[in-house]
Design an enzyme around this catalytic site. Sequence first.
Site, PDB file in Angstrom:
ATOM      1  N   LYS A 147       0.814  -1.221   0.000  1.00 54.52           N
ATOM      2  CA  LYS A 147       0.000   0.000   0.000  1.00 54.52           C
ATOM      3  C   LYS A 147       0.846   1.269   0.000  1.00 54.52           C
ATOM      4  O   LYS A 147       0.323   2.363  -0.231  1.00 54.52           O
ATOM      5  CB  LYS A 147      -0.993   0.003   1.165  1.00 54.52           C
ATOM      6  CG  LYS A 147      -0.380   0.062   2.546  1.00 54.52           C
ATOM      7  CD  LYS A 147      -1.494   0.027   3.589  1.00 54.52           C
ATOM      8  CE  LYS A 147      -0.928   0.075   4.996  1.00 54.52           C
ATOM      9  NZ  LYS A 147      -2.007   0.025   6.013  1.00 54.52           N
ATOM     10  N   ASP A 148       2.161   1.142   0.252  1.00 53.97           N
ATOM     11  CA  ASP A 148       3.048   2.306   0.215  1.00 53.97           C
ATOM     12  C   ASP A 148       3.569   2.610  -1.191  1.00 53.97           C
ATOM     13  O   ASP A 148       4.140   3.682  -1.408  1.00 53.97           O
ATOM     14  CB  ASP A 148       4.261   2.093   1.128  1.00 53.97           C
ATOM     15  CG  ASP A 148       3.899   2.130   2.606  1.00 53.97           C
ATOM     16  OD1 ASP A 148       2.858   2.723   2.944  1.00 53.97           O
ATOM     17  OD2 ASP A 148       4.656   1.564   3.413  1.00 53.97           O
ATOM     18  N   ARG A 196      -7.961   7.539   4.569  1.00 55.53           N
ATOM     19  CA  ARG A 196      -9.023   6.565   4.266  1.00 55.53           C
ATOM     20  C   ARG A 196      -9.743   6.143   5.536  1.00 55.53           C
ATOM     21  O   ARG A 196     -10.984   6.124   5.595  1.00 55.53           O
ATOM     22  CB  ARG A 196      -8.403   5.340   3.577  1.00 55.53           C
ATOM     23  CG  ARG A 196      -9.389   4.178   3.387  1.00 55.53           C
ATOM     24  CD  ARG A 196      -8.662   2.911   2.971  1.00 55.53           C
ATOM     25  NE  ARG A 196      -7.720   2.455   3.988  1.00 55.53           N
ATOM     26  CZ  ARG A 196      -8.041   1.687   5.023  1.00 55.53           C
ATOM     27  NH1 ARG A 196      -9.289   1.277   5.193  1.00 55.53           N
ATOM     28  NH2 ARG A 196      -7.118   1.298   5.890  1.00 55.53           N
ATOM     29  N   ARG A 197      -8.986   5.817   6.571  1.00 54.51           N
ATOM     30  CA  ARG A 197      -9.614   5.412   7.831  1.00 54.51           C
ATOM     31  C   ARG A 197     -10.373   6.576   8.456  1.00 54.51           C
ATOM     32  O   ARG A 197     -11.478   6.405   8.957  1.00 54.51           O
ATOM     33  CB  ARG A 197      -8.556   4.874   8.802  1.00 54.51           C
ATOM     34  CG  ARG A 197      -7.975   3.529   8.384  1.00 54.51           C
ATOM     35  CD  ARG A 197      -7.040   2.967   9.435  1.00 54.51           C
ATOM     36  NE  ARG A 197      -6.516   1.666   9.019  1.00 54.51           N
ATOM     37  CZ  ARG A 197      -5.224   1.368   8.945  1.00 54.51           C
ATOM     38  NH1 ARG A 197      -4.315   2.282   9.273  1.00 54.51           N
ATOM     39  NH2 ARG A 197      -4.825   0.173   8.546  1.00 54.51           N
ATOM     40  N   ARG A 236       0.493   9.447  14.381  1.00 60.94           N
ATOM     41  CA  ARG A 236       1.597   8.938  13.582  1.00 60.94           C
ATOM     42  C   ARG A 236       2.478   8.031  14.432  1.00 60.94           C
ATOM     43  O   ARG A 236       2.348   7.947  15.637  1.00 60.94           O
ATOM     44  CB  ARG A 236       2.451  10.097  13.042  1.00 60.94           C
ATOM     45  CG  ARG A 236       1.821  10.939  11.936  1.00 60.94           C
ATOM     46  CD  ARG A 236       1.704  10.217  10.606  1.00 60.94           C
ATOM     47  NE  ARG A 236       2.840   9.374  10.291  1.00 60.94           N
ATOM     48  CZ  ARG A 236       3.999   9.792   9.787  1.00 60.94           C
ATOM     49  NH1 ARG A 236       4.177  11.067   9.526  1.00 60.94           N
ATOM     50  NH2 ARG A 236       4.970   8.944   9.527  1.00 60.94           N
ATOM     51  N   ARG A 240       1.925   3.861  18.433  1.00 63.20           N
ATOM     52  CA  ARG A 240       0.487   4.159  18.423  1.00 63.20           C
ATOM     53  C   ARG A 240      -0.230   3.457  19.579  1.00 63.20           C
ATOM     54  O   ARG A 240      -1.095   4.034  20.236  1.00 63.20           O
ATOM     55  CB  ARG A 240      -0.126   3.758  17.078  1.00 63.20           C
ATOM     56  CG  ARG A 240       0.473   4.518  15.904  1.00 63.20           C
ATOM     57  CD  ARG A 240      -0.216   4.186  14.603  1.00 63.20           C
ATOM     58  NE  ARG A 240       0.605   4.575  13.465  1.00 63.20           N
ATOM     59  CZ  ARG A 240       0.178   4.659  12.219  1.00 63.20           C
ATOM     60  NH1 ARG A 240      -1.081   4.405  11.929  1.00 63.20           N
ATOM     61  NH2 ARG A 240       0.997   5.001  11.243  1.00 63.20           N
ATOM     62  N   CYS A 299      -3.221  13.522  -3.254  1.00 65.54           N
ATOM     63  CA  CYS A 299      -2.808  12.672  -2.140  1.00 65.54           C
ATOM     64  C   CYS A 299      -3.689  12.908  -0.916  1.00 65.54           C
ATOM     65  O   CYS A 299      -3.504  12.274   0.109  1.00 65.54           O
ATOM     66  CB  CYS A 299      -1.342  12.911  -1.798  1.00 65.54           C
ATOM     67  SG  CYS A 299      -0.967  14.639  -1.418  1.00 65.54           S
TER      68      CYS A 299
END
Length: 308
Positions: A86-87, A134-135, A152, A158, A245
């Site tokens: 996904k990166d 997205r989340r 982050r 986290r 983005c």
Amino acid sequence: MADRSTLVIGTRGSPLALAQAHEGQERLAAALGWDLVQLPLSIIKTTGDAIQDRPLSEAGGKGLFTKELDTALLEREIDLAVHSAKDLPTVLPDGLVIAGYLPREDVRDAFISLRARTFADLPERAVVGSASLRRQAQVKRLRPDLQVSLLRGNVGTRLAKLERGEFDATLLAMAGLNRLGLTDHVTAIFDIDDFLPAVGQGAIALVARKIDTRTLEAVGRIVDAATGAALVAERAYLAVLEGSCRTPIAGHARLTEDRLAFRGLVLRPDGSQSLSAAGEGPAADAERIGRAAGQDLRARLPPGFLSV
């Protein structure tokens, strides 16, 4: 392979990146009959690792976790780069190619909270921390009453902030938690139909030089065809949409026997509006299926939606 010298594997230095690199290293060692010492890891710090005080979307988005590894490949400092799929940007630098993907992990998102047993149980105005647009958008879409805030750092960072009470909940990929052995932190798991994953979520991508036949042959022994077909569809979809983005985009392809089913979703950042598209067909048509879903969505989006 007859040449039993070395093949240098490039990776970021986060615990999850290293877990993914070790998986690739061990699979290659088993497939080639090599010792691990012949597949050394080279840890490379990326721009994305250095940015901790603002959303990555404000610093350029895609490519922030890959460009230093791309440079190391092109300069022949490493032979193979291991990435979270996904990166990866939709277009790789000239001379590089995705050599394939390792078998995909659980693609779902996990809900983690010390205050609620489920996402629906969170109290009004609870603070959900996430670095993912997205989340954040899907959280607001399902629960407009909640607050979302930037969170982050690597997975351990986290979780520590959550345990200190800085946030009421967070969302993380099940794939990463599985690979790190941290599933005991999971409070609940979102169903894919309710919370669509990011393009490439759960997949490990292997990138090499296009002309490096030795490395491409080695990687060819460990890649997973089903994951490859799903990612072809997902990345074709994303390439059509692109957007800025700052556009929350989700997409997931699922392979059942030789049939591929795809679903995509585009949202406004505040979750106030979303559009979805779907398609299915033979796995051999993966690129067409993903591209068609992207084109369908793009044709129906209001003007300016992708550049919010």
